[in-house]
Design a protein around this motif. Structure first.
Motif, PDB file in Angstrom:
ATOM      1  N   SER A   1       1.208  -2.150   8.620  1.00  0.00           N
ATOM      2  CA  SER A   1       1.680  -2.082   7.232  1.00  0.00           C
ATOM      3  C   SER A   1       0.629  -2.632   6.273  1.00  0.00           C
ATOM      4  O   SER A   1       0.535  -2.195   5.123  1.00  0.00           O
ATOM      5  CB  SER A   1       3.004  -2.826   7.069  1.00  0.00           C
ATOM      6  OG  SER A   1       2.849  -4.218   7.187  1.00  0.00           O
TER       7      SER A   1
ATOM      8  N   CYS B   1       0.116   4.606  -6.000  1.00  0.00           N
ATOM      9  CA  CYS B   1      -0.589   4.522  -4.725  1.00  0.00           C
ATOM     10  C   CYS B   1      -1.865   5.331  -4.916  1.00  0.00           C
ATOM     11  O   CYS B   1      -1.887   6.544  -4.662  1.00  0.00           O
ATOM     12  CB  CYS B   1       0.258   5.086  -3.594  1.00  0.00           C
ATOM     13  SG  CYS B   1      -0.638   5.176  -2.017  1.00  0.00           S
TER      14      CYS B   1
ATOM     15  N   SER C   1       3.930   6.271   9.556  1.00  0.00           N
ATOM     16  CA  SER C   1       4.261   4.849   9.599  1.00  0.00           C
ATOM     17  C   SER C   1       4.232   4.397  11.052  1.00  0.00           C
ATOM     18  O   SER C   1       4.409   5.203  11.979  1.00  0.00           O
ATOM     19  CB  SER C   1       5.642   4.603   8.997  1.00  0.00           C
ATOM     20  OG  SER C   1       6.650   5.157   9.843  1.00  0.00           O
TER      21      SER C   1
ATOM     22  N   SER D   1       5.134  -0.859   1.722  1.00  0.00           N
ATOM     23  CA  SER D   1       4.356  -0.586   2.932  1.00  0.00           C
ATOM     24  C   SER D   1       5.213  -0.657   4.195  1.00  0.00           C
ATOM     25  O   SER D   1       4.825  -0.155   5.235  1.00  0.00           O
ATOM     26  CB  SER D   1       3.196  -1.580   3.044  1.00  0.00           C
ATOM     27  OG  SER D   1       3.681  -2.921   3.114  1.00  0.00           O
TER      28      SER D   1
ATOM     29  N   PHE E   1      -1.672   0.089   4.946  1.00  0.00           N
ATOM     30  CA  PHE E   1      -1.093   0.817   3.823  1.00  0.00           C
ATOM     31  C   PHE E   1      -1.145  -0.032   2.547  1.00  0.00           C
ATOM     32  O   PHE E   1      -1.480   0.473   1.472  1.00  0.00           O
ATOM     33  CB  PHE E   1       0.359   1.199   4.136  1.00  0.00           C
ATOM     34  CG  PHE E   1       0.506   2.285   5.159  1.00  0.00           C
ATOM     35  CD1 PHE E   1       0.762   3.596   4.785  1.00  0.00           C
ATOM     36  CD2 PHE E   1       0.402   2.013   6.515  1.00  0.00           C
ATOM     37  CE1 PHE E   1       0.906   4.602   5.720  1.00  0.00           C
ATOM     38  CE2 PHE E   1       0.538   3.017   7.472  1.00  0.00           C
ATOM     39  CZ  PHE E   1       0.796   4.313   7.065  1.00  0.00           C
ATOM     40  N   LYS E   2      -0.813  -1.308   2.676  1.00  0.00           N
ATOM     41  CA  LYS E   2      -0.783  -2.203   1.519  1.00  0.00           C
ATOM     42  C   LYS E   2      -2.180  -2.401   0.948  1.00  0.00           C
ATOM     43  O   LYS E   2      -2.356  -2.533  -0.266  1.00  0.00           O
ATOM     44  CB  LYS E   2      -0.188  -3.555   1.922  1.00  0.00           C
ATOM     45  CG  LYS E   2       0.320  -4.382   0.748  1.00  0.00           C
ATOM     46  CD  LYS E   2       1.535  -3.737   0.111  1.00  0.00           C
ATOM     47  CE  LYS E   2       2.150  -4.619  -0.955  1.00  0.00           C
ATOM     48  NZ  LYS E   2       3.293  -3.940  -1.632  1.00  0.00           N
TER      49      LYS E   2
END
Length: 243
Positions: A207, A153, A179, A219, A210-211
């Motif tokens: 999500s 990441c 999250s 994610s 994050f991805k």
């Protein structure tokens, strides 16, 4: 053959036939600040020799963990004893000490997760942002067979974290990103209730943030296909914070 040599050969034989081996994990801190890695064993796995330690910027530390084993690693930031007990601004494990003593990271926290196989079998590993993000990290297998891809990441999710997910430090800067499940506690983000299957819980706009920063990382709960990796042959692993 001398008695000592016989005993040594006998011990080696036991280890060989039992499939016992240990993976060496090397932790490297490339962040421009000190971090405090935490280690947590999964159910049924023996705890590692250390469950938490200090790691200065550019420093390296190693730990051997016998297989089979499952568990996770993370890095705490902004830690001090100023309050009379050890506390951290992000990913604290709540033990009040540098060692986590069987406690996991308090979200949000970037995680690396492992299942080590006995007898140098197939290990599974991933980078997970299901519990949110506090810093970039990566996994690099060393040795092993069967491809053994790295996973990372590398992006800074904090820099694009929506205000409703942001955790801010004393200076007002974003130090971690929750999250959507933790921040909003709704089933479509937590993949619970009517959303409790991969078919009913697709990626969300949250999500996808994050991805976008970390394409190889989990994610959300059902992000398996692009986020779980394997390695056989008894590999060792390099865990890098701020790769």
């Amino acid at each position: 053959m001398e008695i000592g040599a016989i005993i040594y050969a006998f011990v080696l034989a036991i280890l060989f036939f039992s499939g016992a081996h240990a993976a060496t994990f090397t932790f490297t801190n490339n962040c421009p600040y000190t971090v405090w890695p935490g280690l947590l064993s999964g159910s049924g796995s023996a705890p590692p020799a250390s469950t938490g330690f200090e790691l200065a910027s550019k420093a390296t530390s190693t730990q051997n963990i016998p297989a089979p084993w499952s568990g996770r690693f993370w890095a705490r930031t902004g830690c001090s004893n100023a309050s009379g007990k050890f506390t951290c601004a992000t990913a604290d494990c709540g033990s009040g000490q540098i060692t986590c003593n069987g406690a996991g990271a308090i979200p949000p926290a970037s995680l690396v997760e492992f299942t080590l196989a006995a007898n140098a079998g197939q290990d599974f590993y991933d980078v997970s942002l299901v519990d949110g993000f506090n810093l970039p990290l990566s996994i690099t297998p060393q040795g092993g067979a069967g491809g053994c891809p790295s996973s990372s990441c590398p992006g800074n999710v904090n820099s694009v974290c929506p205000p409703e997910l942001a955790v801010k430090g004393p200076d007002g800067g974003v130090i971690a990103c929750k999250s959507a499940c933790l921040a909003l506690n709704q089933p479509q983000y937590c993949c619970t209730g009517a959303y409790g299957t991969p078919q009913t819980c697709p990626p969300t706009n949250y999500s996808k943030i994050f991805k976008g920063q970390c394409p190889q990382a989990y994610s959300y709960a059902y992000d398996d296909k692009s986020s779980t990796f394997t390695c056989t042959g008894g590999a060792n692993y390099l865990i890098t914070f701020c790769p």
